[in-house]
Design a protein around this motif. Structure first.
Motif, PDB file in Angstrom:
ATOM      1  N   THR A  33       0.849  -1.183   0.000  1.00 13.73           N
ATOM      2  CA  THR A  33       0.000   0.000   0.000  1.00 13.73           C
ATOM      3  C   THR A  33       0.880   1.227   0.000  1.00 13.73           C
ATOM      4  OG1 THR A  33      -1.669  -1.193   1.284  1.00 13.73           O
ATOM      5  CG2 THR A  33      -1.874   1.195   1.166  1.00 13.73           C
ATOM      6  N   LEU A  34       0.616   2.158  -0.895  1.00 10.69           N
ATOM      7  CA  LEU A  34       1.422   3.364  -0.983  1.00 10.69           C
ATOM      8  C   LEU A  34       0.545   4.559  -1.295  1.00 10.69           C
ATOM      9  CD1 LEU A  34       3.158   3.607  -4.429  1.00 10.69           C
ATOM     10  CD2 LEU A  34       1.928   1.531  -3.815  1.00 10.69           C
ATOM     11  N   LYS A  40       2.588  12.017  -8.044  1.00 10.33           N
ATOM     12  CA  LYS A  40       3.802  11.241  -7.786  1.00 10.33           C
ATOM     13  C   LYS A  40       3.488  10.094  -6.844  1.00 10.33           C
ATOM     14  CE  LYS A  40       8.341  11.825  -5.576  1.00 10.33           C
ATOM     15  NZ  LYS A  40       9.220  12.797  -4.876  1.00 10.33           N
ATOM     16  N   LEU A  41       4.048   8.915  -7.126  1.00 12.71           N
ATOM     17  CA  LEU A  41       3.973   7.786  -6.210  1.00 12.71           C
ATOM     18  C   LEU A  41       5.084   7.940  -5.184  1.00 12.71           C
ATOM     19  CD1 LEU A  41       3.426   4.828  -8.723  1.00 12.71           C
ATOM     20  CD2 LEU A  41       1.700   5.886  -7.245  1.00 12.71           C
ATOM     21  N   LEU A  42       4.722   8.113  -3.925  1.00  8.89           N
ATOM     22  CA  LEU A  42       5.731   8.368  -2.900  1.00  8.89           C
ATOM     23  C   LEU A  42       6.530   7.105  -2.589  1.00  8.89           C
ATOM     24  CD1 LEU A  42       3.811  10.649  -0.369  1.00  8.89           C
ATOM     25  CD2 LEU A  42       5.061  11.272  -2.453  1.00  8.89           C
ATOM     26  N   PHE A  43       7.846   7.240  -2.641  1.00  7.50           N
ATOM     27  CA  PHE A  43       8.773   6.162  -2.294  1.00  7.50           C
ATOM     28  C   PHE A  43       8.475   4.887  -3.089  1.00  7.50           C
ATOM     29  CE2 PHE A  43       7.945   8.558   1.799  1.00  7.50           C
ATOM     30  CZ  PHE A  43       9.031   9.416   1.645  1.00  7.50           C
ATOM     31  N   TRP A  44       8.152   5.066  -4.371  1.00  9.79           N
ATOM     32  CA  TRP A  44       7.728   3.938  -5.192  1.00  9.79           C
ATOM     33  C   TRP A  44       8.810   2.863  -5.304  1.00  9.79           C
ATOM     34  CZ3 TRP A  44       4.927   0.362  -6.677  1.00  9.79           C
ATOM     35  CH2 TRP A  44       5.110  -0.337  -7.872  1.00  9.79           C
ATOM     36  N   GLU A  45      10.054   3.253  -5.489  1.00  8.79           N
ATOM     37  CA  GLU A  45      11.107   2.240  -5.646  1.00  8.79           C
ATOM     38  C   GLU A  45      11.214   1.363  -4.398  1.00  8.79           C
ATOM     39  OE1 GLU A  45      15.872   1.802  -6.781  1.00  8.79           O
ATOM     40  OE2 GLU A  45      14.901   3.775  -6.820  1.00  8.79           O
ATOM     41  N   GLU A  46      11.117   1.976  -3.211  1.00 10.27           N
ATOM     42  CA  GLU A  46      11.190   1.202  -1.974  1.00 10.27           C
ATOM     43  C   GLU A  46      10.008   0.237  -1.858  1.00 10.27           C
ATOM     44  OE1 GLU A  46      11.657   4.441  -2.190  1.00 10.27           O
ATOM     45  OE2 GLU A  46      13.604   4.914  -1.273  1.00 10.27           O
ATOM     46  N   SER A  87      -5.541  14.200  -7.432  1.00  8.36           N
ATOM     47  CA  SER A  87      -5.974  13.928  -6.060  1.00  8.36           C
ATOM     48  C   SER A  87      -4.850  13.267  -5.278  1.00  8.36           C
ATOM     49  CB  SER A  87      -7.202  13.008  -6.061  1.00  8.36           C
ATOM     50  OG  SER A  87      -8.279  13.586  -6.766  1.00  8.36           O
ATOM     51  N   SER A  88      -5.093  13.120  -3.990  1.00  7.11           N
ATOM     52  CA  SER A  88      -4.250  12.272  -3.157  1.00  7.11           C
ATOM     53  C   SER A  88      -4.922  10.904  -3.102  1.00  7.11           C
ATOM     54  CB  SER A  88      -4.116  12.866  -1.758  1.00  7.11           C
ATOM     55  OG  SER A  88      -3.296  12.050  -0.941  1.00  7.11           O
ATOM     56  N   VAL A  89      -4.140   9.830  -3.290  1.00  8.17           N
ATOM     57  CA  VAL A  89      -4.731   8.507  -3.514  1.00  8.17           C
ATOM     58  C   VAL A  89      -4.005   7.438  -2.703  1.00  8.17           C
ATOM     59  CG1 VAL A  89      -5.347   6.786  -5.269  1.00  8.17           C
ATOM     60  CG2 VAL A  89      -5.266   9.218  -5.878  1.00  8.17           C
ATOM     61  N   ARG A  90      -4.797   6.551  -2.101  1.00  8.17           N
ATOM     62  CA  ARG A  90      -4.248   5.323  -1.538  1.00  8.17           C
ATOM     63  C   ARG A  90      -4.228   4.274  -2.645  1.00  8.17           C
ATOM     64  NH1 ARG A  90      -4.923   2.451   3.609  1.00  8.17           N
ATOM     65  NH2 ARG A  90      -6.233   4.173   4.345  1.00  8.17           N
ATOM     66  N   VAL A  91      -3.088   3.689  -2.892  1.00 11.90           N
ATOM     67  CA  VAL A  91      -2.941   2.659  -3.923  1.00 11.90           C
ATOM     68  C   VAL A  91      -2.595   1.340  -3.248  1.00 11.90           C
ATOM     69  CG1 VAL A  91      -1.638   1.900  -5.955  1.00 11.90           C
ATOM     70  CG2 VAL A  91      -2.122   4.344  -5.617  1.00 11.90           C
ATOM     71  N   ARG A  92      -3.313   0.307  -3.614  1.00 11.59           N
ATOM     72  CA  ARG A  92      -2.974  -1.038  -3.115  1.00 11.59           C
ATOM     73  C   ARG A  92      -2.764  -1.955  -4.310  1.00 11.59           C
ATOM     74  NH1 ARG A  92      -4.971  -5.248   1.474  1.00 11.59           N
ATOM     75  NH2 ARG A  92      -4.798  -7.133   0.232  1.00 11.59           N
ATOM     76  N   GLY A 205      10.297  -9.595  14.471  1.00 13.24           N
ATOM     77  CA  GLY A 205       9.019  -9.847  13.800  1.00 13.24           C
ATOM     78  C   GLY A 205       8.254  -8.616  13.390  1.00 13.24           C
ATOM     79  N   CYS A 206       8.887  -7.434  13.436  1.00 10.93           N
ATOM     80  CA  CYS A 206       8.155  -6.241  13.009  1.00 10.93           C
ATOM     81  C   CYS A 206       8.085  -6.174  11.490  1.00 10.93           C
ATOM     82  CB  CYS A 206       8.772  -4.974  13.593  1.00 10.93           C
ATOM     83  SG  CYS A 206      10.158  -4.271  12.696  1.00 10.93           S
ATOM     84  N   LEU A 207       7.083  -5.477  10.984  1.00 11.26           N
ATOM     85  CA  LEU A 207       6.920  -5.309   9.547  1.00 11.26           C
ATOM     86  C   LEU A 207       8.074  -4.486   8.993  1.00 11.26           C
ATOM     87  CD1 LEU A 207       4.948  -5.731   7.104  1.00 11.26           C
ATOM     88  CD2 LEU A 207       4.054  -3.464   7.644  1.00 11.26           C
ATOM     89  N   ASN A 208       8.521  -4.849   7.817  1.00 13.19           N
ATOM     90  CA  ASN A 208       9.583  -4.090   7.149  1.00 13.19           C
ATOM     91  C   ASN A 208       8.955  -2.849   6.510  1.00 13.19           C
ATOM     92  OD1 ASN A 208      11.976  -3.299   6.006  1.00 13.19           O
ATOM     93  ND2 ASN A 208      11.918  -4.806   4.346  1.00 13.19           N
ATOM     94  N   GLY A 209       8.603  -1.885   7.354  1.00 14.32           N
ATOM     95  CA  GLY A 209       7.852  -0.712   6.910  1.00 14.32           C
ATOM     96  C   GLY A 209       8.688   0.270   6.106  1.00 14.32           C
ATOM     97  N   ILE A 210       8.086   0.836   5.066  1.00 16.82           N
ATOM     98  CA  ILE A 210       8.791   1.812   4.230  1.00 16.82           C
ATOM     99  C   ILE A 210       9.000   3.121   4.974  1.00 16.82           C
ATOM    100  CG2 ILE A 210       8.725   3.125   2.075  1.00 16.82           C
ATOM    101  CD1 ILE A 210       9.185   0.054   1.799  1.00 16.82           C
TER     102      ILE A 210
END
Length: 284
Positions: A33-34, A40-46, A87-92, A205-210
């Motif tokens: 989810t980004l 612009k897609l924020l931090f898309w490469e990560e 717009s500002s968009v949530r992308v999954r 065990g934490c999520l590898n969060g961007i």
């Protein structure tokens, strides 16, 4: 609203999930989810690299076509067809193994689905409303490599969210089987004690969060804090000056109360400005 299923744009209210979908039957899928804002897609490469890493860990076959540029184009195509370009968009984006088989799949080839949802906020903003959390102790995260992956088996997060809603909490803190803090239901956790800033280890065990990764990079380039990735006991939560949660949509969410302890949000406010700068200009 239209979705993008394997490159075909379909009306979301007409789309159907095949009964033999492995994502439906077994949770055999990964997702990411980004946020899209200012065209612009924020931090898309990560996000892309994390999605690919998740697919490899689940032993999915990554198509040659699944390049950074191809998936970005498919996401932008979906945003455009929904008239959300400004717009500002949530992308999954969800990647599932193709249908067939029981626990043992017939193939490791994959399908993908892209969904978009309009957001109200263009930038990361601090929410200063009361935000109380509690430990969720009914189930525990196993501290292994699978815990770092955004796979679609999120039952602990779901049951924890139900528990939070039933008890009027805004979120819950998850623990691993060693009873150490892992993170929140929907993001990573940071603890501020004076000039020390701690966050749980990936190996706990934490999520590898961007956003976690971006913030750690920001903080390591300043001398304001001592940054520690470490195992964290629940007892440390009540000794902290601040607690905050990070994820790719909200950015930084300060916690205002845990049990009888109330927290400030000074560091969170400072960091959200730095996070917005990196999101805008792409440099730490």
């Amino acid at each position: 609203m239209k979705i993008n299923y394997k490159g075909t744009l379909l009306a979301s209210d007409e789309a159907f999930l095949p009964i033999e979908s492995r994502a439906f039957k077994y949770g055999d899928a990964v997702f990411d989810t980004l946020k899209y804002t200012n065209q612009k897609l924020l931090f898309w490469e990560e996000h892309y690299l994390r999605l690919m890493a998740g697919m490899r860990i689940l032993r999915m076959e990554i198509p040659m076509s699944f390049t950074l540029e191809f998936l970005e184009e498919e996401i932008l195509k979906t945003i455009k067809i929904n008239d959300l370009e400004n717009s500002s968009v949530r992308v999954r984006i969800t990647v599932s193994r193709k249908m067939g088989g029981l626990y043992t799949p017939e193939t490791n080839e994959v399908d993908y689905l892209i969904e978009t949802q309009k957001l109200d906020s263009y930038f990361f903003e601090i929410n200063e409303n009361p935000y109380e959390v509690e430990l969720f102790k009914d189930f525990y995260i196993q501290p292994d490599l699978l815990a770092n992956v955004k796979h679609t088996n999120r039952l602990i997060n779901i049951v924890g969210s139900v528990f939070a809603k039933e008890n009027d909490y805004q979120n819950c803190i998850l623990l691993n089987s060693n009873k150490n803090v892992v993170g929140a239901l929907n993001g990573n956790l940071f603890i501020v004690e004076g000039n020390t800033l701690k966050t749980p280890l990936l190996t706990d065990g934490c999520l590898n969060g961007i956003t976690r990764k971006i913030l750690l990079n920001i903080l390591k380039k300043t001398s304001d804090f001592e940054i520690i990735e470490t195992s964290i006991s629940p007892f440390e939560l009540q000794k902290a000056d601040e607690l905050f949660i990070t994820n790719s949509i909200v950015g930084i969410q300060p916690i205002t109360k845990y049990r009888k302890k109330e927290y400030t949000n000074t560091v969170a406010k400072n960091l959200v400005g730095k996070l917005n700068t990196v999101a805008r200009f792409g440099k730490v």
